[in-house]
Design a protein around this motif. Structure first.
Motif, PDB file in Angstrom:
ATOM      1  N   LEU A   1      16.407 -15.982  67.921  1.00 37.73           N
ATOM      2  CA  LEU A   1      17.031 -14.729  67.262  1.00 37.73           C
ATOM      3  C   LEU A   1      18.654 -14.593  67.532  1.00 37.73           C
ATOM      4  O   LEU A   1      19.282 -14.358  66.742  1.00 37.73           O
ATOM      5  N   VAL A   2      18.885 -15.339  68.814  1.00 37.59           N
ATOM      6  CA  VAL A   2      20.379 -15.183  69.123  1.00 37.59           C
ATOM      7  C   VAL A   2      21.150 -16.161  68.461  1.00 37.59           C
ATOM      8  O   VAL A   2      22.351 -16.396  68.222  1.00 37.59           O
ATOM      9  N   LYS A   3      20.472 -17.620  67.994  1.00 39.15           N
ATOM     10  CA  LYS A   3      21.054 -18.430  67.557  1.00 39.15           C
ATOM     11  C   LYS A   3      21.908 -18.309  66.211  1.00 39.15           C
ATOM     12  O   LYS A   3      21.205 -17.066  65.569  1.00 39.15           O
ATOM     13  N   LYS A   4      22.907 -18.866  65.796  1.00 39.82           N
ATOM     14  CA  LYS A   4      23.499 -18.861  64.550  1.00 39.82           C
ATOM     15  C   LYS A   4      22.787 -19.256  63.480  1.00 39.82           C
ATOM     16  O   LYS A   4      22.130 -20.376  63.683  1.00 39.82           O
ATOM     17  N   ASP A   5      22.943 -18.811  62.078  1.00 37.36           N
ATOM     18  CA  ASP A   5      21.942 -19.283  61.153  1.00 37.36           C
ATOM     19  C   ASP A   5      22.249 -20.712  60.818  1.00 37.36           C
ATOM     20  O   ASP A   5      21.170 -21.103  60.127  1.00 37.36           O
ATOM     21  N   ASP A   6      23.286 -21.437  61.227  1.00 34.85           N
ATOM     22  CA  ASP A   6      23.148 -22.809  60.718  1.00 34.85           C
ATOM     23  C   ASP A   6      22.912 -23.770  61.840  1.00 34.85           C
ATOM     24  O   ASP A   6      22.720 -25.042  62.012  1.00 34.85           O
ATOM     25  N   GLU A   7      22.277 -23.257  63.207  1.00 36.49           N
ATOM     26  CA  GLU A   7      21.593 -23.759  64.356  1.00 36.49           C
ATOM     27  C   GLU A   7      20.258 -24.088  64.290  1.00 36.49           C
ATOM     28  O   GLU A   7      19.625 -23.483  63.500  1.00 36.49           O
ATOM     29  N   GLU A   8      19.857 -25.536  64.887  1.00 36.76           N
ATOM     30  CA  GLU A   8      18.469 -25.626  64.753  1.00 36.76           C
ATOM     31  C   GLU A   8      17.673 -24.634  65.591  1.00 36.76           C
ATOM     32  O   GLU A   8      17.883 -24.417  66.504  1.00 36.76           O
ATOM     33  N   GLY A   9      16.469 -24.378  65.023  1.00 39.03           N
ATOM     34  CA  GLY A   9      15.891 -23.288  65.703  1.00 39.03           C
ATOM     35  C   GLY A   9      16.230 -21.728  65.272  1.00 39.03           C
ATOM     36  O   GLY A   9      15.396 -20.952  66.088  1.00 39.03           O
ATOM     37  N   PHE A  10      16.748 -21.658  64.514  1.00 39.70           N
ATOM     38  CA  PHE A  10      17.509 -20.304  64.090  1.00 39.70           C
ATOM     39  C   PHE A  10      16.126 -19.478  63.528  1.00 39.70           C
ATOM     40  O   PHE A  10      15.495 -19.923  62.686  1.00 39.70           O
ATOM     41  N   ARG A  11      16.175 -18.133  63.934  1.00 43.55           N
ATOM     42  CA  ARG A  11      14.815 -17.271  63.284  1.00 43.55           C
ATOM     43  C   ARG A  11      15.589 -16.167  62.777  1.00 43.55           C
ATOM     44  O   ARG A  11      16.390 -15.466  63.431  1.00 43.55           O
ATOM     45  N   GLU A  12      15.306 -15.779  61.496  1.00 44.49           N
ATOM     46  CA  GLU A  12      16.073 -14.574  60.831  1.00 44.49           C
ATOM     47  C   GLU A  12      15.253 -13.359  61.467  1.00 44.49           C
ATOM     48  O   GLU A  12      14.000 -13.211  61.847  1.00 44.49           O
ATOM     49  N   CYS A  13      16.057 -12.419  61.773  1.00 39.84           N
ATOM     50  CA  CYS A  13      15.471 -11.045  62.483  1.00 39.84           C
ATOM     51  C   CYS A  13      15.251 -10.411  61.326  1.00 39.84           C
ATOM     52  O   CYS A  13      16.017  -9.960  60.700  1.00 39.84           O
ATOM     53  N   SER A  14      13.891  -9.969  61.189  1.00 41.48           N
ATOM     54  CA  SER A  14      13.399  -9.013  60.077  1.00 41.48           C
ATOM     55  C   SER A  14      13.605  -7.482  60.495  1.00 41.48           C
ATOM     56  O   SER A  14      13.930  -7.121  61.645  1.00 41.48           O
ATOM     57  N   ASP A  15      13.529  -6.722  59.488  1.00 42.53           N
ATOM     58  CA  ASP A  15      13.709  -5.190  59.796  1.00 42.53           C
ATOM     59  C   ASP A  15      12.832  -4.848  60.862  1.00 42.53           C
ATOM     60  O   ASP A  15      13.161  -3.960  61.722  1.00 42.53           O
ATOM     61  N   GLU A  16      11.424  -5.202  60.696  1.00 39.79           N
ATOM     62  CA  GLU A  16      10.473  -4.858  61.688  1.00 39.79           C
ATOM     63  C   GLU A  16      10.831  -5.334  63.096  1.00 39.79           C
ATOM     64  O   GLU A  16      10.426  -4.422  63.867  1.00 39.79           O
ATOM     65  N   VAL A  17      11.274  -6.416  63.071  1.00 43.81           N
ATOM     66  CA  VAL A  17      11.676  -6.902  64.642  1.00 43.81           C
ATOM     67  C   VAL A  17      13.096  -6.170  65.148  1.00 43.81           C
ATOM     68  O   VAL A  17      12.877  -5.904  66.262  1.00 43.81           O
ATOM     69  N   LEU A  18      13.894  -5.771  64.507  1.00 44.99           N
ATOM     70  CA  LEU A  18      15.059  -5.035  64.742  1.00 44.99           C
ATOM     71  C   LEU A  18      14.654  -3.740  65.323  1.00 44.99           C
ATOM     72  O   LEU A  18      14.945  -3.121  66.026  1.00 44.99           O
ATOM     73  N   GLN A  19      13.748  -3.087  64.248  1.00 41.57           N
ATOM     74  CA  GLN A  19      13.286  -1.734  64.633  1.00 41.57           C
ATOM     75  C   GLN A  19      12.593  -1.832  65.831  1.00 41.57           C
ATOM     76  O   GLN A  19      12.623  -0.837  66.694  1.00 41.57           O
ATOM     77  N   ALA A  20      11.685  -2.763  66.306  1.00 35.09           N
ATOM     78  CA  ALA A  20      11.060  -2.746  67.408  1.00 35.09           C
ATOM     79  C   ALA A  20      11.909  -2.906  68.766  1.00 35.09           C
ATOM     80  O   ALA A  20      11.792  -2.303  69.574  1.00 35.09           O
ATOM     81  N   PHE A  21      13.058  -3.845  68.537  1.00 34.96           N
ATOM     82  CA  PHE A  21      13.910  -3.889  69.399  1.00 34.96           C
ATOM     83  C   PHE A  21      14.446  -2.497  69.735  1.00 34.96           C
ATOM     84  O   PHE A  21      14.553  -2.229  71.198  1.00 34.96           O
ATOM     85  N   LEU A  22      14.806  -1.769  68.957  1.00 35.85           N
ATOM     86  CA  LEU A  22      15.713  -0.689  68.885  1.00 35.85           C
ATOM     87  C   LEU A  22      14.964   0.416  69.698  1.00 35.85           C
ATOM     88  O   LEU A  22      15.416   1.264  70.511  1.00 35.85           O
ATOM     89  N   ASP A  23      13.604   0.529  69.211  1.00 37.35           N
ATOM     90  CA  ASP A  23      12.397   1.414  69.589  1.00 37.35           C
ATOM     91  C   ASP A  23      12.313   0.972  70.970  1.00 37.35           C
ATOM     92  O   ASP A  23      12.311   1.913  72.076  1.00 37.35           O
ATOM     93  N   GLY A  24      12.103  -0.031  71.509  1.00 37.67           N
ATOM     94  CA  GLY A  24      11.984  -0.659  72.748  1.00 37.67           C
ATOM     95  C   GLY A  24      13.307  -0.452  73.651  1.00 37.67           C
ATOM     96  O   GLY A  24      13.201  -0.076  74.858  1.00 37.67           O
ATOM     97  N   LEU A  25      14.191  -0.358  73.179  1.00 35.32           N
ATOM     98  CA  LEU A  25      15.669  -0.186  73.769  1.00 35.32           C
ATOM     99  C   LEU A  25      15.544   1.319  74.172  1.00 35.32           C
ATOM    100  O   LEU A  25      15.778   1.418  75.289  1.00 35.32           O
ATOM    101  N   ILE A  26      15.216   1.966  73.481  1.00 36.42           N
ATOM    102  CA  ILE A  26      15.149   3.423  73.627  1.00 36.42           C
ATOM    103  C   ILE A  26      14.246   3.866  74.725  1.00 36.42           C
ATOM    104  O   ILE A  26      14.380   4.633  75.655  1.00 36.42           O
ATOM    105  N   ALA A  27      13.032   3.202  74.667  1.00 38.94           N
ATOM    106  CA  ALA A  27      11.888   3.390  75.892  1.00 38.94           C
ATOM    107  C   ALA A  27      12.435   2.753  77.083  1.00 38.94           C
ATOM    108  O   ALA A  27      12.375   3.485  78.095  1.00 38.94           O
ATOM    109  N   LEU A  28      13.218   1.753  76.997  1.00 34.55           N
ATOM    110  CA  LEU A  28      13.853   1.033  78.133  1.00 34.55           C
ATOM    111  C   LEU A  28      14.898   1.973  78.971  1.00 34.55           C
ATOM    112  O   LEU A  28      14.896   1.992  80.081  1.00 34.55           O
ATOM    113  N   LYS A  29      15.678   2.418  77.971  1.00 40.37           N
ATOM    114  CA  LYS A  29      16.951   3.250  78.798  1.00 40.37           C
ATOM    115  C   LYS A  29      16.449   4.841  78.971  1.00 40.37           C
ATOM    116  O   LYS A  29      16.895   5.328  80.070  1.00 40.37           O
TER     117      LYS A  29
END
Length: 159
Positions: A40-68
C-alpha cells in the motif's frame, strides 16, 4: 488525492511503524500483514503496488481511532455504515476524531502548512452533506492538512 497518498502521508506524519499500522487494521477487524502494508505504501509505478480501496482506508482510519482513543464502549460498534465513496470530508473528520483535535488545533495545523482556513470554512467541512452551509473538502485542503500534521508531529514544529 488517492487513498494511497492519504494512507502514505498520514502514516508518515504520525510516525506509525508497520506494526502500529497492522494493529490499527486489527482493531478495525481487518486482517492486514506487513506485506500488505508495504504494497500500500509503494508508488503506483513500483512492482508490488496495491491500490488502497475506500474500504481499506476506512478500516485504517477507524483502526487509528481505536488505536489512539480506544475501542468504543458498549460492546457492539454500531457505527454508521461506510459511505459508498470515502470523501475527503470523511477522512478529515476521522483524523480529527483519532487525534482528539479541537477547532483551534486544526486551524493551527493549517497555519503551519501556510494554508489559512477560517473557522467558518472549517465548520462547513464538518457539516452533514446536504446542509445549507456544507462545503466539500478539496484535495488541496486535505493535502495541506496532512502537510501541517507532518510539520507538527514529525518535524518538531512548535505546538
Amino acid at each position: 488525492m488517492t487513498n494511497n497518498d492519504v494512507f502514505r502521508r498520514l502514516r508518515y506524519a504520525l510516525n506509525l511503524n508497520t506494526q502500529a499500522v497492522v494493529e490499527a487494521f486489527r482493531l478495525a477487524d481487518m486482517k492486514m500483514g506487513q506485506a500488505d502494508i508495504t504494497s500500500l505504501v509503494k508508488k503506483d509505478d513500483e512492482e508490488g503496488f496495491r491500490e488502497c480501496s475506500d474500504e481499506v482506508l476506512q478500516a485504517f482510519l477507524d483502526g487509528l481511532i481505536a488505536l489512539k482513543r480506544g475501542k468504543r464502549e458498549g460492546g457492539d460498534d454500531k457505527a454508521t455504515p461506510p459511505p459508498a465513496q470515502l470523501a475527503n470530508n470523511d477522512v478529515l473528520k476521522k483524523i480529527r476524531i483519532a487525534l482528539s483535535l479541537k477547532e483551534e488545533e486544526m486551524l493551527a495545523i493549517f497555519k503551519l502548512a501556510k494554508f489559512p482556513v477560517s473557522k467558518s470554512e472549517l465548520s462547513a467541512v464538518f457539516r452533514a452533506k446536504g446542509q445549507d452551509n456544507y462545503k466539500p473538502c478539496g484535495d488541496q485542503m486535505l493535502r495541506n492538512f496532512l502537510k501541517g500534521l507532518t510539520m507538527k508531529y514529525r518535524e518538531g514544529a512548535q505546538n
